[in-house]
Design a protein around this motif. Structure first.
Motif, PDB file in Angstrom:
ATOM      1  N   TRP A  13       6.719  -1.700   8.739  1.00 48.54           N
ATOM      2  CA  TRP A  13       5.842  -2.266   7.582  1.00 48.54           C
ATOM      3  C   TRP A  13       5.689  -3.723   8.040  1.00 48.54           C
ATOM      4  N   PRO A  14       4.751  -4.516   7.762  1.00 47.23           N
ATOM      5  CA  PRO A  14       4.646  -5.933   7.803  1.00 47.23           C
ATOM      6  C   PRO A  14       5.390  -6.634   6.529  1.00 47.23           C
ATOM      7  N   ALA A  15       6.659  -6.326   6.381  1.00 49.36           N
ATOM      8  CA  ALA A  15       7.378  -6.692   5.087  1.00 49.36           C
ATOM      9  C   ALA A  15       8.404  -7.825   5.530  1.00 49.36           C
ATOM     10  N   LEU A  16       8.418  -8.748   4.554  1.00 49.89           N
ATOM     11  CA  LEU A  16       9.685  -9.559   4.692  1.00 49.89           C
ATOM     12  C   LEU A  16      10.960  -9.272   4.605  1.00 49.89           C
ATOM     13  N   PRO A  17      11.956  -9.805   5.363  1.00 51.54           N
ATOM     14  CA  PRO A  17      13.368  -9.303   5.088  1.00 51.54           C
ATOM     15  C   PRO A  17      13.736  -9.714   3.711  1.00 51.54           C
ATOM     16  N   THR A  18      14.790  -8.870   3.242  1.00 54.51           N
ATOM     17  CA  THR A  18      15.447  -8.887   2.048  1.00 54.51           C
ATOM     18  C   THR A  18      16.866  -8.867   2.086  1.00 54.51           C
ATOM     19  N   VAL A  19      17.680  -8.942   0.981  1.00 52.63           N
ATOM     20  CA  VAL A  19      19.053  -8.628   1.114  1.00 52.63           C
ATOM     21  C   VAL A  19      19.327  -7.017   1.457  1.00 52.63           C
ATOM     22  N   SER A  73       2.288   5.276   2.060  1.00 51.92           N
ATOM     23  CA  SER A  73       3.218   4.165   2.963  1.00 51.92           C
ATOM     24  C   SER A  73       2.407   2.977   3.951  1.00 51.92           C
ATOM     25  N   SER A  74       1.076   3.602   4.040  1.00 54.39           N
ATOM     26  CA  SER A  74       0.254   2.810   4.828  1.00 54.39           C
ATOM     27  C   SER A  74      -0.642   1.662   4.218  1.00 54.39           C
ATOM     28  N   GLY A  75      -0.499   1.334   2.945  1.00 51.12           N
ATOM     29  CA  GLY A  75      -1.056   0.252   2.180  1.00 51.12           C
ATOM     30  C   GLY A  75      -2.330   0.869   1.430  1.00 51.12           C
ATOM     31  N   ARG A  76      -2.470   2.152   1.604  1.00 47.38           N
ATOM     32  CA  ARG A  76      -3.593   2.852   0.964  1.00 47.38           C
ATOM     33  C   ARG A  76      -3.137   4.075   0.261  1.00 47.38           C
ATOM     34  N   LEU A  78      -3.139   7.981  -0.918  1.00 45.03           N
ATOM     35  CA  LEU A  78      -3.097   9.181  -0.162  1.00 45.03           C
ATOM     36  C   LEU A  78      -4.338   9.735   0.227  1.00 45.03           C
ATOM     37  N   CYS A  79      -5.336   9.413  -0.563  1.00 39.55           N
ATOM     38  CA  CYS A  79      -6.768  10.013  -0.340  1.00 39.55           C
ATOM     39  C   CYS A  79      -7.409   9.193   0.544  1.00 39.55           C
ATOM     40  N   GLY A  80      -6.961   7.764   1.003  1.00 36.72           N
ATOM     41  CA  GLY A  80      -7.547   6.811   1.745  1.00 36.72           C
ATOM     42  C   GLY A  80      -8.174   5.786   1.511  1.00 36.72           C
ATOM     43  N   ILE A  81      -8.255   5.605   0.020  1.00 34.36           N
ATOM     44  CA  ILE A  81      -8.615   4.295  -0.609  1.00 34.36           C
ATOM     45  C   ILE A  81      -7.977   3.257  -0.052  1.00 34.36           C
ATOM     46  N   ARG A  82      -8.631   2.153   0.219  1.00 32.49           N
ATOM     47  CA  ARG A  82      -7.774   0.783   0.576  1.00 32.49           C
ATOM     48  C   ARG A  82      -8.677  -0.163  -0.338  1.00 32.49           C
ATOM     49  N   GLU A  83      -7.641  -0.848  -1.257  1.00 38.77           N
ATOM     50  CA  GLU A  83      -8.186  -1.923  -2.073  1.00 38.77           C
ATOM     51  C   GLU A  83      -7.643  -3.273  -1.634  1.00 38.77           C
ATOM     52  N   VAL A  84      -8.129  -4.335  -1.886  1.00 39.63           N
ATOM     53  CA  VAL A  84      -7.551  -5.718  -1.594  1.00 39.63           C
ATOM     54  C   VAL A  84      -6.665  -5.846  -2.861  1.00 39.63           C
ATOM     55  N   GLY A  85      -5.222  -6.139  -2.489  1.00 42.29           N
ATOM     56  CA  GLY A  85      -4.043  -6.246  -3.289  1.00 42.29           C
ATOM     57  C   GLY A  85      -3.533  -5.122  -3.676  1.00 42.29           C
ATOM     58  N   PRO A  88       2.283  -0.670  -4.663  1.00 45.12           N
ATOM     59  CA  PRO A  88       2.712   0.613  -5.561  1.00 45.12           C
ATOM     60  C   PRO A  88       3.427  -0.033  -6.777  1.00 45.12           C
ATOM     61  N   SER A  89       3.258   0.795  -7.638  1.00 48.74           N
ATOM     62  CA  SER A  89       3.783   0.436  -9.102  1.00 48.74           C
ATOM     63  C   SER A  89       5.168   1.026  -9.098  1.00 48.74           C
ATOM     64  N   PHE A  90       6.327   0.288  -9.007  1.00 44.30           N
ATOM     65  CA  PHE A  90       7.693   0.576  -8.965  1.00 44.30           C
ATOM     66  C   PHE A  90       8.197   0.929 -10.208  1.00 44.30           C
ATOM     67  N   ASP A  91       7.354   0.747 -11.300  1.00 45.39           N
ATOM     68  CA  ASP A  91       7.664   1.137 -12.535  1.00 45.39           C
ATOM     69  C   ASP A  91       7.232   2.330 -13.137  1.00 45.39           C
ATOM     70  N   HIS A  92       6.320   2.989 -12.366  1.00 45.40           N
ATOM     71  CA  HIS A  92       5.677   4.356 -12.780  1.00 45.40           C
ATOM     72  C   HIS A  92       5.379   5.072 -11.465  1.00 45.40           C
ATOM     73  N   LYS A  93       5.834   6.381 -11.607  1.00 41.79           N
ATOM     74  CA  LYS A  93       5.678   7.272 -10.410  1.00 41.79           C
ATOM     75  C   LYS A  93       4.302   8.058 -10.572  1.00 41.79           C
ATOM     76  N   TRP A  94       3.619   8.452  -9.495  1.00 43.76           N
ATOM     77  CA  TRP A  94       2.484   9.121  -9.645  1.00 43.76           C
ATOM     78  C   TRP A  94       2.689  10.468  -9.969  1.00 43.76           C
ATOM     79  N   GLU A  95       2.176  11.249 -11.071  1.00 42.28           N
ATOM     80  CA  GLU A  95       2.564  12.794 -11.191  1.00 42.28           C
ATOM     81  C   GLU A  95       1.390  13.448 -10.653  1.00 42.28           C
TER      82      GLU A  95
END
Length: 133
Positions: A13-19, A73-76, A78-85, A88-95
């Motif tokens: 992932w192109p993620a910045l390092p964290t603790v 996990s690839s920034g879109r 699971l059905c393949g939609i990619r939108e700017v910005g 994932p919502s870490f507060d809500h799971k997809w059901e």
């Protein structure tokens, strides 16, 4: 890096390092994730989770409000939609069982879940490696 679940290549992932981690690696086949580095562990491999607990809700201004999508996990979605910005919502799971769940995301969730070998689904099936002090 090779996926410890299915043996396929993982991508970083192109993620910045964290603790908690300095790198995040994901498998595009089975969607297993591995976190490396960080303050407490050198390698963290989260265990298998059932489909109801595994996927975060995708959030983006361009997604329709009447359909919920799973964030992949690839920034879109699971059905393949990619939108700017999109994130994932870490507060809500997809059901997948909700009436507004995207049918294509639901199908992909089933396919991905079948890719996890039964031997890798136990709580201790994936090995995390703690830093030696």
């Amino acid at each position: 890096m090779e996926c410890d679940v299915c043996g396929r290549a993982m991508w970083r992932w192109p993620a910045l390092p964290t603790v908690t981690h300095s790198e995040i690696w994901s498998c595009s086949w089975c969607h297993a994730t591995t976190y490396m580095g960080g303050e407490w562990f050198e390698v963290v491999r989260p265990p298998y989770l059932p489909v109801e607990m595994r996927w975060d809700l995708a959030v983006a201004d361009g997604l329709p409000a009447d359909v919920s999508h799973a964030f992949g996990s690839s920034g879109r979605t699971l059905c393949g939609i990619r939108e700017v910005g999109m994130s994932p919502s870490f507060d809500h799971k997809w059901e997948p069982g909700r009436g507004d769940a995207c049918g294509a995301c639901r199908e992909e969730v089933g396919v991905i879940d079948e890719r996890w070998p039964w031997a890798k689904r136990g709580e201790d099936a994936r090995v995390s490696v703690a830093r030696r002090l």
